[in-house]
Design a protein around this motif. Structure first.
Motif, mmCIF file in Angstrom:
data_model
loop_
_atom_site.group_PDB
_atom_site.id
_atom_site.type_symbol
_atom_site.label_atom_id
_atom_site.label_comp_id
_atom_site.label_asym_id
_atom_site.label_seq_id
_atom_site.Cartn_x
_atom_site.Cartn_y
_atom_site.Cartn_z
ATOM 1 N N PHE A 226 0.846 -1.202 0.000
ATOM 2 C CA PHE A 226 0.000 0.000 0.000
ATOM 3 C C PHE A 226 0.880 1.251 0.000
ATOM 4 N N GLY A 227 1.951 1.218 0.807
ATOM 5 C CA GLY A 227 2.894 2.339 0.829
ATOM 6 C C GLY A 227 3.597 2.501 -0.508
ATOM 7 N N MET A 228 3.945 1.379 -1.129
ATOM 8 C CA MET A 228 4.604 1.426 -2.437
ATOM 9 C C MET A 228 3.682 2.087 -3.470
ATOM 10 N N ILE A 229 2.406 1.742 -3.436
ATOM 11 C CA ILE A 229 1.470 2.304 -4.412
ATOM 12 C C ILE A 229 1.188 3.786 -4.131
ATOM 13 N N ALA A 230 1.136 4.166 -2.866
ATOM 14 C CA ALA A 230 0.997 5.592 -2.542
ATOM 15 C C ALA A 230 2.228 6.361 -3.037
ATOM 16 N N GLN A 231 3.408 5.781 -2.866
ATOM 17 C CA GLN A 231 4.630 6.422 -3.374
ATOM 18 C C GLN A 231 4.598 6.499 -4.893
ATOM 19 N N HIS A 232 4.153 5.412 -5.529
ATOM 20 C CA HIS A 232 4.091 5.411 -6.992
ATOM 21 C C HIS A 232 3.196 6.546 -7.485
ATOM 22 N N GLU A 233 2.028 6.701 -6.856
ATOM 23 C CA GLU A 233 1.114 7.773 -7.283
ATOM 24 C C GLU A 233 1.755 9.139 -7.057
ATOM 25 N N GLN A 234 2.407 9.320 -5.900
ATOM 26 C CA GLN A 234 3.051 10.619 -5.636
ATOM 27 C C GLN A 234 4.211 10.878 -6.596
ATOM 28 N N GLN A 235 4.921 9.830 -7.008
ATOM 29 C CA GLN A 235 5.990 10.033 -7.997
ATOM 30 C C GLN A 235 5.405 10.502 -9.320
ATOM 31 N N GLU B 299 4.521 14.101 -9.118
ATOM 32 C CA GLU B 299 5.656 14.995 -9.429
ATOM 33 C C GLU B 299 5.882 15.047 -10.944
ATOM 34 N N THR B 300 5.776 13.883 -11.603
ATOM 35 C CA THR B 300 5.910 13.850 -13.063
ATOM 36 C C THR B 300 4.858 14.752 -13.714
ATOM 37 N N MET B 301 3.626 14.686 -13.216
ATOM 38 C CA MET B 301 2.568 15.536 -13.794
ATOM 39 C C MET B 301 2.835 17.016 -13.511
ATOM 40 N N LEU B 302 3.453 17.299 -12.358
ATOM 41 C CA LEU B 302 3.807 18.702 -12.071
ATOM 42 C C LEU B 302 4.859 19.191 -13.072
ATOM 43 N N ILE B 303 5.769 18.311 -13.461
ATOM 44 C CA ILE B 303 6.762 18.663 -14.495
ATOM 45 C C ILE B 303 6.044 18.955 -15.812
ATOM 46 N N ARG C 72 19.366 13.028 -5.057
ATOM 47 C CA ARG C 72 18.972 12.799 -3.670
ATOM 48 C C ARG C 72 18.152 13.963 -3.111
ATOM 49 N N GLY C 73 17.377 13.645 -2.096
ATOM 50 C CA GLY C 73 16.788 14.661 -1.226
ATOM 51 C C GLY C 73 15.391 15.151 -1.540
ATOM 52 N N GLY C 74 14.902 14.928 -2.756
ATOM 53 C CA GLY C 74 13.529 15.342 -3.065
ATOM 54 C C GLY C 74 13.405 16.815 -3.390
ATOM 55 N N SER C 75 12.312 17.174 -4.045
ATOM 56 C CA SER C 75 12.055 18.562 -4.448
ATOM 57 C C SER C 75 10.765 19.052 -3.808
ATOM 58 N N PHE C 76 10.448 20.319 -4.047
ATOM 59 C CA PHE C 76 9.154 20.862 -3.598
ATOM 60 C C PHE C 76 7.988 20.103 -4.233
ATOM 61 N N GLY C 77 8.272 19.374 -5.318
ATOM 62 C CA GLY C 77 7.209 18.707 -6.072
ATOM 63 C C GLY C 77 6.893 17.300 -5.617
ATOM 64 N N VAL C 78 7.684 16.743 -4.697
ATOM 65 C CA VAL C 78 7.442 15.363 -4.288
ATOM 66 C C VAL C 78 6.931 15.322 -2.854
ATOM 67 N N ASP C 79 6.086 14.348 -2.576
ATOM 68 C CA ASP C 79 5.508 14.221 -1.246
ATOM 69 C C ASP C 79 6.457 13.503 -0.290
ATOM 70 N N PHE D 30 16.210 7.753 0.387
ATOM 71 C CA PHE D 30 15.514 7.630 -0.897
ATOM 72 C C PHE D 30 16.452 7.949 -2.067
ATOM 73 N N ARG D 31 16.411 7.111 -3.102
ATOM 74 C CA ARG D 31 17.275 7.306 -4.268
ATOM 75 C C ARG D 31 16.431 7.543 -5.513
ATOM 76 N N ASN D 32 16.739 8.631 -6.204
ATOM 77 C CA ASN D 32 16.118 8.900 -7.496
ATOM 78 C C ASN D 32 17.236 8.838 -8.535
ATOM 79 N N TRP D 33 16.870 8.707 -9.804
ATOM 80 C CA TRP D 33 17.905 8.627 -10.835
ATOM 81 C C TRP D 33 17.354 9.178 -12.124
ATOM 82 N N ASP D 34 18.240 9.673 -12.970
ATOM 83 C CA ASP D 34 17.815 10.094 -14.306
ATOM 84 C C ASP D 34 19.040 10.179 -15.214
ATOM 85 N N LEU D 35 18.766 10.364 -16.500
ATOM 86 C CA LEU D 35 19.850 10.524 -17.464
ATOM 87 C C LEU D 35 20.538 11.860 -17.210
ATOM 88 N N PRO D 36 21.864 11.944 -17.428
ATOM 89 C CA PRO D 36 22.586 13.191 -17.118
ATOM 90 C C PRO D 36 22.210 14.372 -18.021
#
Ligand code: AVJ
Ligand code: FE
Length: 436
Positions: free
Chosen positions: A129-138, A141-145, A394-401, A409-415
């Protein structure tokens, strides 16, 4: 105990859905189905994908029920269709997508009521349930972008963040050398890539007290930073030439000053705000120009979690309490980072500020598994992304819950990515004699 976990899961799912509703109800159906950038999905794809993931994991896997709409699975499989092509898929229309997501949610709330939150790794402590709540919040943030990339008048508004200011703060702090505990084996909703906890030896280093500001970044620009190949990794130098990049994304020069577009409003670039919308290459070039470097991921986490007094790693820079509004700029409460130096109550034991919230911070590290990593519950969350193609943020943005943001928490993206809410801070090795 179980009732408390059930309450937490319910609150996390409910908060995520409220955020999703805000992001998908402030624009019309045409804007929900339009592609605002080839880098992003239409908003209506995110909406139904959120429902589909929830159906797959909570309705089908946890509750063991039949698929509700098996024919749509492939449309909402992120690995089958690149974002640029998603507008061409037979997507559910906005009204259908809303009905589907809320039908799934209604069933899932019954599942949550009836599922014992113990007896297996998927349900222990309400993980799925926590994983799915995180997935929706991620995805929120994508929709905020996507909202930031769309043109036209503002659709979202939010109050300004609080501002404490960096005056009187030292520019950098020393993090002593030695071992610390990185990652976690105890955080109940931590995702697979944050596990397990393990010892890392980190030599002494110094790290910026606050993220690099727009004002400091402007000095790099004015000093010819974008025209001096000495500062740039080869692929970054190629990128800025191929795409004519000479400033962060959304910035434009207007006579003597810099303006930026932020959620539909054009405004002067605020000098004291952490810089946003820079690629890893731009962050890396700035750091080299400044005679410094990006921190490694281990350095970032040690600066954020290591308590030199007890020797243990905290859940968050401020301690073990969950994030509250006084600690960090998270959860889309504000639609921008707070000025550098804000959130004194979120400071780490060593005096580093704004590690959590405000801007995702690029690190120098590739996204790799920790020793003892085991993919859970599916390889496509993390494992398929491990390697040298992606850099860790690392660390999260104003856009993530807060539910999707921890000291581990680890995030990743292309450079090359610039549309994400990413900035950075810099570091350097301690000089001999500097390491107390
Ligand atoms: C961890 C943010 C890189 O958005 O691609 C969402 C999160 N994974 N759905 C992403 C994710 C599957 C992921 N990031
Ligand atoms: Fe997803």
């Amino acid at each position: 105990m179980t009732e408390e976990l059930r309450r937490r899961a319910l609150d996390a799912l409910t908060a995520a859905r409220a955020r999703t509703a805000t992001l998908t109800s402030c624009v019309d159906d045409h804007e929900l189905t339009a592609q605002h950038s080839p880098l992003m999905s239409p908003l209506v794809w995110d909406l139904a994908h959120i429902g589909n993931q929830e159906e797959q994991w909570l309705w089908r896997t946890v509750a063991g029920r039949e698929a509700l709409r098996p024919e749509i699975d492939s449309v909402y499989d992120a690995f089958e269709h690149p974002r640029a092509l998603r507008p061409t898929l037979p997507l559910l229309a906005p009204a259908e997508a809303r009905v589907y997501a809320s039908d799934v949610r209604g069933r899932v709330l019954d599942v949550l009521d009836r599922t014992p939150l113990e007896g297996g790794p998927l349900v222990d402590a309400g993980f799925a349930f926590g994983m799915i709540a995180q997935h929706e919040q991620q995805h929120d943030e994508t929709m905020l972008i996507t909202h930031q990339l769309r043109t036209g008048p503002a659709a979202l508004t939010a109050p300004e963040p609080p501002a404490a200011g960096a005056r009187g703060l030292p520019a950098e702090v020393l993090v002593p050398g030695g071992p610390f505990t990185m990652g976690t084996s105890t955080e109940p909703w931590a995702l697979d890539n944050e596990r397990p906890a393990h010892q890392r030896v980190v030599p002494p280093f110094l790290i910026d007290t606050v993220p690099v500001t727009c004002g400091a970044y402007q000095a790099f620009i004015e000093d010819g930073g974008y025209t001096d190949s000495r500062w740039w990794a080869a692929e970054g130098w190629d990128q800025i030439h191929r795409h004519d990049i000479d400033a962060p994304l959304f910035w434009r020069r207007d006579g003597g000053q810099w303006l930026r577009r932020r959620f539909g409003v054009t405004e002067p670039v605020p000098a004291d705000e952490p810089v946003l919308h820079v690629s890893w290459y731009e962050a890396d070039a700035y750091a080299r120009w400044a005679g410094r470097r990006l921190p490694t991921e281990a350095e970032w986490e040690k600066a954020a979690r290591h308590d030199p007094e007890s020797g243990r790693s905290r859940r968050f820079p401020w301690g073990d309490e969950d994030p509250a509004p006084k600690h960090a700029n998270l959860g889309q409460r504000h639609l921008r980072p707070a000025p550098a130096g804000s959130y004194p109550e979120g400071e780490s034991p060593l005096g580093v500020r704004q590690l959590i919230g405000d801007v995702w911070e690029w690190t120098s590290s590739d996204f790799l598994p920790y020793p003892g990593f085991a993919a859970f519950p599916y390889r496509e969350y993390s494992e398929v992304f491990f390697g040298s193609a992606h850099k860790v943020l690392r660390g999260g943005s104003f856009g993530v819950d807060a539910v999707a943001c921890r000291g581990t928490f680890r995030n990743w993206d292309l450079p090359v990515r610039r549309q994400i809410f990413a900035g950075f801070r810099t570091a350097r090795d301690a000089a001999p004699g500097e390491a107390s």
